[in-house]
Design an enzyme around this catalytic site. Structure first.
Site, mmCIF file in Angstrom:
data_model
loop_
_atom_site.group_PDB
_atom_site.id
_atom_site.type_symbol
_atom_site.label_atom_id
_atom_site.label_comp_id
_atom_site.label_asym_id
_atom_site.label_seq_id
_atom_site.Cartn_x
_atom_site.Cartn_y
_atom_site.Cartn_z
ATOM 1 N N PHE A 1 -20.864 67.932 -35.693
ATOM 2 C CA PHE A 1 -20.722 67.101 -36.849
ATOM 3 C C PHE A 1 -19.837 67.967 -37.612
ATOM 4 C CE2 PHE A 1 -22.395 65.792 -40.792
ATOM 5 C CZ PHE A 1 -23.104 64.584 -40.643
ATOM 6 N N ASP B 1 -27.662 74.404 -34.752
ATOM 7 C CA ASP B 1 -27.789 73.315 -35.701
ATOM 8 C C ASP B 1 -28.870 72.478 -35.209
ATOM 9 O OD1 ASP B 1 -27.879 70.990 -37.191
ATOM 10 O OD2 ASP B 1 -25.707 71.533 -38.103
ATOM 11 N N TYR C 1 -34.180 65.440 -43.516
ATOM 12 C CA TYR C 1 -34.015 64.017 -43.891
ATOM 13 C C TYR C 1 -34.171 63.044 -42.792
ATOM 14 C CZ TYR C 1 -29.048 64.964 -44.200
ATOM 15 O OH TYR C 1 -27.916 65.267 -43.843
ATOM 16 N N LYS C 2 -33.812 63.589 -41.366
ATOM 17 C CA LYS C 2 -33.737 62.746 -40.249
ATOM 18 C C LYS C 2 -35.119 62.576 -39.606
ATOM 19 C CE LYS C 2 -28.775 63.950 -40.160
ATOM 20 N NZ LYS C 2 -27.789 65.024 -39.549
ATOM 21 N N ARG D 1 -25.019 53.286 -32.368
ATOM 22 C CA ARG D 1 -26.260 54.450 -32.053
ATOM 23 C C ARG D 1 -27.449 53.722 -32.516
ATOM 24 N NH1 ARG D 1 -25.948 60.015 -35.642
ATOM 25 N NH2 ARG D 1 -26.365 58.566 -37.002
HETATM 26 C C1 LIG Z 1 -26.904 65.229 -40.571
HETATM 27 C C2 LIG Z 1 -26.257 66.471 -40.092
HETATM 28 C C3 LIG Z 1 -25.515 67.373 -41.048
HETATM 29 C C4 LIG Z 1 -25.750 67.110 -42.473
HETATM 30 O O1 LIG Z 1 -25.315 68.175 -43.405
HETATM 31 P P1 LIG Z 1 -25.691 67.877 -45.088
HETATM 32 O O2 LIG Z 1 -25.266 69.167 -45.617
HETATM 33 O O3 LIG Z 1 -27.252 67.756 -45.035
HETATM 34 O O4 LIG Z 1 -25.160 66.614 -45.660
HETATM 35 C C5 LIG Z 1 -25.123 68.602 -40.623
HETATM 36 N N1 LIG Z 1 -24.979 68.926 -39.510
HETATM 37 C C6 LIG Z 1 -25.435 68.170 -38.298
HETATM 38 C C7 LIG Z 1 -25.511 68.579 -36.937
HETATM 39 C C8 LIG Z 1 -26.148 66.952 -39.001
HETATM 40 O O5 LIG Z 1 -26.429 66.110 -37.808
#
Ligand SMILES: *Cc1c(COP(=O)(O)O)cnc(C)c1O
Length: 398
Positions: free
Chosen positions: A128, A197, A222-223, A372
């Site tokens: 990400f 992560d 939040y997921k 997705r």
């Molecule tokens: C959703 C997600 C994030 C989001 O990071 P924020 O700092 O909360 O915006 C980071 N890393 C991964 C792998 C994600 O899926």
């Protein structure tokens, strides 16, 4: 064929041990919501609890709530609740800040733990983006170089110069699940640390941080954890590493005696060392309420249903989608699959998703060509998977 799938969906829904949990979510608008891997649905308990926090704790008690309503300890208390879902014994997780900020703390702290001659930060090449950006900056600040590798190759790529490897447990784009146990063991054998992560795995499948000796981990809430938009993220620091965890953001909330207002910094013991500033109490307590839905849920049941849902959806897509229009990029092997299905749609993917959403099937689109579909076993049923595939077939044919 379609009639057989409909009967199968009904039978699978009837046999679903998590079926009752769905009632705990506000999902009454008739849409098929397959974007809980981006923003989890709203658990019904949250609104009432937030009204109480605002009206009573903030409105009436005001400053007294830091002690009398337990606000001060909430980051560690809620951290322990998240810990149960990711295989972490109490005292190792603190909730606060965003995932991006926690990636920064974890990567810099891992480099500071590394032995001499280790000046390399290995990152999952498909990470990400925020993790990659932050890791690159952390590397620059700590005099390290960054090296990218396919997450599947990280076990073989970690070497004598590696300080830390940063790996996404489930790839956000393809839904590929990476081998947490094997990768952690291999990175450790190379003498390095690993930061996982968990954004797309926590709440989607069993995670066993303690059992596999993971060093550090981060994730959002939040997921799959349904904490709400912008809900605070979390940081896991394995207990035996905590005394040596040297935070690059040593804010006053991580001080051993914050209200001494001492000019000299002295870090707190335990998970609190990962704190920075004043916690985001409203969203933290919304998350706390949202976590109630997990109280009687076993992650093994979540995983079983998740795999059944994604298997079933893939079969339905095969039945309904016109030949050659979409192709799954999510691994077929269960051991390599998270809780989403990603379909490559070379022709007009953005428009296809827009039309799906218009017809009440909410997934998302990732440029340039990925559709997705997130499957959140607490509130997604098999009839919905079937309906999503049927509507997808209609949109693709139309
Ligand atoms: C959703 C997600 C994030 C989001 O990071 P924020 O700092 O909360 O915006 C980071 N890393 C991964 C792998 C994600 O899926």
């Amino acid at each position: 064929m379609p009639r057989g799938l409909a009967a199968e969906a009904t039978a699978l829904d009837d046999g679903d041990v998590l079926r009752a949990v769905r009632k705990e979510f506000a999902l009454d608008d008739g849409t098929v919501y397959l974007d809980g891997n981006s923003l989890g649905a709203l658990p019904r308990t949250v609104a009432g609890r937030l009204a109480e926090v605002v009206g009573d704790e903030w409105g009436r008690l005001r400053i007294r709530s830091w002690t009398e309503s337990g606000w001060w300890e909430a980051p560690e208390r809620v951290g322990d609740r998240v810990g149960r879902l990711v295989g972490a014994a109490p005292g190792q997780i603190v909730v606060g800040d965003s995932t991006s900020v926690n990636v920064f703390k974890a990567v810099v702290a891992a480099v500071r733990l590394a032995g001499p001659g280790r000046d390399e930060v290995l990152v999952d090449a498909a990470t990400f983006p925020t993790d990659g950006y932050v890791a690159a900056s952390a590397a620059r600040m700590t005099g390290c170089r960054i090296r990218e590798a396919d997450a599947r190759d990280i076990p073989g790529e970690a070497g004598p110069r590696t300080a830390v490897a940063l790996v996404n447990h489930v790839d956000y784009r393809s839904g590929r699940l990476h081998d947490l146990a094997g990768t952690t063991a291999a990175v450790h054998a190379a003498g390095a640390r690993v930061v996982w992560d968990l954004c797309h795995s926590a709440g989607a499948l069993p995670v066993a941080l303690d059992a596999h000796g993971v060093d550090l981990a981060v994730g959002c809430t939040y997921k799959y954890l349904n904490g709400g938009p912008g809900a605070p993220a979390y940081l896991y620091v394995r207990r035996d590493l905590q005394p040596r965890f040297d935070s690059p953001l040593p804010g006053w909330n991580s001080h051993t005696d914050p209200f001494a207002m001492d000019s000299a910094y002295a870090p707190a013991d335990g998970a609190a060392r990962g704190r920075v500033g004043t916690p985001e109490i409203l969203s933290l307590l919304a998350l706390d309420a949202a976590l109630d839905v997990w109280d009687d849920v076993a992650l093994t049941a979540v995983r079983t249903k998740s795999l059944a849902l994604t298997d079933f959806f893939l079969r339905c897509v095969e039945a309904y989608a016109p030949e050659g229009r979409v192709e799954s990029i999510t691994p077929a092997a269960h051991a390599e699959r998270g809780s989403q299905v990603s379909l490559r749609c070379a022709d007009g993917a953005a428009g296809v998703m827009a039309e799906l959403i218009r017809r009440g099937v909410v997934g998302d689109f990732r440029r340039p060509d990925v559709l997705r579909f997130g499957f959140t076993p607490l509130y997604t049923g098999f009839a919905e998977a079937l309906r999503a595939a049927r509507v997808l077939g209609e949109v693709l044919a139309g």
